[in-house]
Design a protein around this motif. Sequence first.
Motif, PDB file in Angstrom:
ATOM      1  N   MET A   1     -15.096   6.003  -2.037  1.00 14.37           N
ATOM      2  CA  MET A   1     -14.225   6.777  -2.721  1.00 14.37           C
ATOM      3  C   MET A   1     -14.685   7.680  -3.764  1.00 14.37           C
ATOM      4  SD  MET A   1     -10.688   6.524  -3.484  1.00 14.37           S
ATOM      5  CE  MET A   1      -9.656   5.616  -4.499  1.00 14.37           C
ATOM      6  N   THR A   2     -16.047   7.318  -4.657  1.00 12.14           N
ATOM      7  CA  THR A   2     -16.553   8.090  -5.441  1.00 12.14           C
ATOM      8  C   THR A   2     -16.954   9.435  -4.746  1.00 12.14           C
ATOM      9  OG1 THR A   2     -17.201   6.452  -6.908  1.00 12.14           O
ATOM     10  CG2 THR A   2     -18.188   8.627  -7.318  1.00 12.14           C
ATOM     11  N   ASN A   3     -17.486   9.370  -3.566  1.00  9.29           N
ATOM     12  CA  ASN A   3     -18.088  10.595  -2.878  1.00  9.29           C
ATOM     13  C   ASN A   3     -17.102  11.647  -2.454  1.00  9.29           C
ATOM     14  OD1 ASN A   3     -19.717  11.977  -1.150  1.00  9.29           O
ATOM     15  ND2 ASN A   3     -19.326  10.994   0.785  1.00  9.29           N
ATOM     16  N   VAL A   4     -15.518  11.140  -2.350  1.00  7.82           N
ATOM     17  CA  VAL A   4     -14.403  12.179  -1.993  1.00  7.82           C
ATOM     18  C   VAL A   4     -14.425  12.941  -3.345  1.00  7.82           C
ATOM     19  CG1 VAL A   4     -11.980  12.074  -1.822  1.00  7.82           C
ATOM     20  CG2 VAL A   4     -13.336  10.375  -0.478  1.00  7.82           C
ATOM     21  N   PHE A   5     -14.360  12.245  -4.462  1.00  5.97           N
ATOM     22  CA  PHE A   5     -14.207  12.841  -5.795  1.00  5.97           C
ATOM     23  C   PHE A   5     -15.398  14.049  -6.014  1.00  5.97           C
ATOM     24  CE2 PHE A   5     -11.200   9.629  -5.994  1.00  5.97           C
ATOM     25  CZ  PHE A   5     -10.088  10.192  -6.028  1.00  5.97           C
ATOM     26  N   LYS A   7     -17.185  15.353  -3.767  1.00  7.66           N
ATOM     27  CA  LYS A   7     -16.715  16.383  -2.669  1.00  7.66           C
ATOM     28  C   LYS A   7     -15.752  17.328  -3.392  1.00  7.66           C
ATOM     29  CE  LYS A   7     -16.969  15.292   1.828  1.00  7.66           C
ATOM     30  NZ  LYS A   7     -16.569  14.368   2.969  1.00  7.66           N
ATOM     31  N   LEU A   8     -14.531  16.925  -4.172  1.00 10.84           N
ATOM     32  CA  LEU A   8     -13.538  17.438  -4.334  1.00 10.84           C
ATOM     33  C   LEU A   8     -13.983  18.911  -5.379  1.00 10.84           C
ATOM     34  CD1 LEU A   8     -10.437  17.856  -4.503  1.00 10.84           C
ATOM     35  CD2 LEU A   8     -10.425  16.206  -6.436  1.00 10.84           C
ATOM     36  N   GLN A   9     -15.187  18.746  -5.806  1.00  9.73           N
ATOM     37  CA  GLN A   9     -15.347  20.020  -6.774  1.00  9.73           C
ATOM     38  C   GLN A   9     -15.809  21.212  -5.944  1.00  9.73           C
ATOM     39  OE1 GLN A   9     -18.580  19.316  -9.434  1.00  9.73           O
ATOM     40  NE2 GLN A   9     -17.723  17.663  -9.949  1.00  9.73           N
ATOM     41  N   LYS A  10     -15.891  21.114  -4.549  1.00 10.83           N
ATOM     42  CA  LYS A  10     -15.952  22.240  -3.635  1.00 10.83           C
ATOM     43  C   LYS A  10     -14.656  22.561  -3.447  1.00 10.83           C
ATOM     44  CE  LYS A  10     -20.408  20.919  -1.755  1.00 10.83           C
ATOM     45  NZ  LYS A  10     -21.194  20.521  -0.451  1.00 10.83           N
ATOM     46  N   GLY A  11     -13.602  22.103  -3.666  1.00  8.51           N
ATOM     47  CA  GLY A  11     -12.066  22.315  -3.213  1.00  8.51           C
ATOM     48  C   GLY A  11     -11.539  21.389  -2.269  1.00  8.51           C
ATOM     49  N   LEU A  12     -10.088  21.220  -2.646  1.00  4.56           N
ATOM     50  CA  LEU A  12      -9.172  20.221  -2.017  1.00  4.56           C
ATOM     51  C   LEU A  12      -9.263  20.519  -0.508  1.00  4.56           C
ATOM     52  CD1 LEU A  12      -7.318  17.742  -2.298  1.00  4.56           C
ATOM     53  CD2 LEU A  12      -5.571  19.604  -2.873  1.00  4.56           C
ATOM     54  N   ASN A  14     -11.349  21.768   1.313  1.00  2.60           N
ATOM     55  CA  ASN A  14     -12.359  21.519   2.192  1.00  2.60           C
ATOM     56  C   ASN A  14     -12.865  20.049   2.401  1.00  2.60           C
ATOM     57  OD1 ASN A  14     -13.878  24.141   2.049  1.00  2.60           O
ATOM     58  ND2 ASN A  14     -14.020  24.084  -0.014  1.00  2.60           N
ATOM     59  N   LEU A  15     -11.727  19.416   2.049  1.00  2.00           N
ATOM     60  CA  LEU A  15     -12.010  17.964   2.422  1.00  2.00           C
ATOM     61  C   LEU A  15     -11.250  17.571   3.749  1.00  2.00           C
ATOM     62  CD1 LEU A  15     -10.878  16.283  -1.099  1.00  2.00           C
ATOM     63  CD2 LEU A  15     -13.257  16.552  -0.154  1.00  2.00           C
ATOM     64  N   SER A  16     -11.755  16.643   4.134  1.00  2.00           N
ATOM     65  CA  SER A  16     -10.943  16.216   5.617  1.00  2.00           C
ATOM     66  C   SER A  16      -9.625  15.815   5.238  1.00  2.00           C
ATOM     67  CB  SER A  16     -11.672  14.650   6.159  1.00  2.00           C
ATOM     68  OG  SER A  16     -11.402  13.719   5.514  1.00  2.00           O
ATOM     69  N   PRO A  17      -8.511  15.866   6.259  1.00  2.00           N
ATOM     70  CA  PRO A  17      -7.221  15.339   6.027  1.00  2.00           C
ATOM     71  C   PRO A  17      -7.276  13.890   4.980  1.00  2.00           C
ATOM     72  CG  PRO A  17      -7.362  16.309   8.187  1.00  2.00           C
ATOM     73  CD  PRO A  17      -8.824  16.118   7.610  1.00  2.00           C
ATOM     74  N   GLU A  18      -8.132  13.123   5.695  1.00  2.00           N
ATOM     75  CA  GLU A  18      -7.907  11.739   5.194  1.00  2.00           C
ATOM     76  C   GLU A  18      -8.552  11.498   3.503  1.00  2.00           C
ATOM     77  OE1 GLU A  18      -9.690  12.469   7.951  1.00  2.00           O
ATOM     78  OE2 GLU A  18      -8.036  11.859   9.305  1.00  2.00           O
ATOM     79  N   GLU A  19      -9.371  12.428   3.318  1.00  2.13           N
ATOM     80  CA  GLU A  19      -9.846  12.757   1.999  1.00  2.13           C
ATOM     81  C   GLU A  19      -8.875  13.387   1.030  1.00  2.13           C
ATOM     82  OE1 GLU A  19     -14.692  13.036   2.703  1.00  2.13           O
ATOM     83  OE2 GLU A  19     -13.463  14.832   2.983  1.00  2.13           O
ATOM     84  N   ARG A  20      -8.195  14.203   1.563  1.00  2.00           N
ATOM     85  CA  ARG A  20      -7.066  14.884   0.937  1.00  2.00           C
ATOM     86  C   ARG A  20      -6.087  14.069   0.322  1.00  2.00           C
ATOM     87  NH1 ARG A  20      -8.016  19.410   4.242  1.00  2.00           N
ATOM     88  NH2 ARG A  20      -6.277  19.084   5.542  1.00  2.00           N
ATOM     89  N   ARG A  21      -5.820  13.041   1.347  1.00  2.00           N
ATOM     90  CA  ARG A  21      -4.609  12.201   1.127  1.00  2.00           C
ATOM     91  C   ARG A  21      -5.006  10.949   0.125  1.00  2.00           C
ATOM     92  NH1 ARG A  21      -3.686  12.778   6.655  1.00  2.00           N
ATOM     93  NH2 ARG A  21      -5.210  11.106   7.426  1.00  2.00           N
ATOM     94  N   THR A  22      -6.130  10.647  -0.067  1.00  2.00           N
ATOM     95  CA  THR A  22      -6.782   9.862  -1.041  1.00  2.00           C
ATOM     96  C   THR A  22      -6.496  10.439  -2.298  1.00  2.00           C
ATOM     97  OG1 THR A  22      -8.553   8.823   0.491  1.00  2.00           O
ATOM     98  CG2 THR A  22      -8.940   8.732  -1.657  1.00  2.00           C
ATOM     99  N   VAL A  23      -6.945  11.584  -2.572  1.00  2.00           N
ATOM    100  CA  VAL A  23      -6.891  12.419  -3.599  1.00  2.00           C
ATOM    101  C   VAL A  23      -5.607  12.671  -4.174  1.00  2.00           C
ATOM    102  CG1 VAL A  23      -7.307  14.641  -4.885  1.00  2.00           C
ATOM    103  CG2 VAL A  23      -9.104  13.689  -3.617  1.00  2.00           C
TER     104      VAL A  23
END
Length: 166
Positions: A1-5, A7-12, A14-23
């Motif tokens: 989960m921390t990895n998702v956040f 990666k979020l610094q590069k922009g929402l 730019n995340l995979s759909p699953e990661e966007r849903r987590t955020v």
Amino acid sequence: MTNVFAKLQKGLWNLSPEERRTVYQDLRQALGLKETEPLLPLPEPAMKTLARRATELMLKALAAHPATQPLANAEALEAVFLQYGLPPVDAFLEAHLGPSQQMGQGGMPGLYFHALMNTRGIECTLQAAREVLPPEQQALVLERFPRALFLRHALLQEGISGAARA
């Protein structure tokens, strides 16, 4: 989960759909917005009346500034207000990608988006609620609209920022 956040610094977007849903799930929880009910759970006639009056008020605010004049379209703006009658499901998140990229590519400055759209959006919508809704529905709009607006505008701003970086 921390990895998702991280990666979020590069922009929402730019995340995979699953990661966007987590955020997005985290944002909904933080704002107290349930994915199972509309952002503004008003009866349909009340939602339409609110949208119509809020549109009238916002048109004046948007038309008064060169950076937001392209958004002063009554039909499009009313459709945006009616979206507050929808629940913030995952598809709602994804639906903001296209419009935000169009706004960014169309030159919508983020400064105006935050300073004008957020403040005038809240002012105009709350004024519209006071003018056209009964007290219990006014209270609901007063409580929920600012959080719903900031969620939507944060999603759009992320897309504008992403379009600018691309």
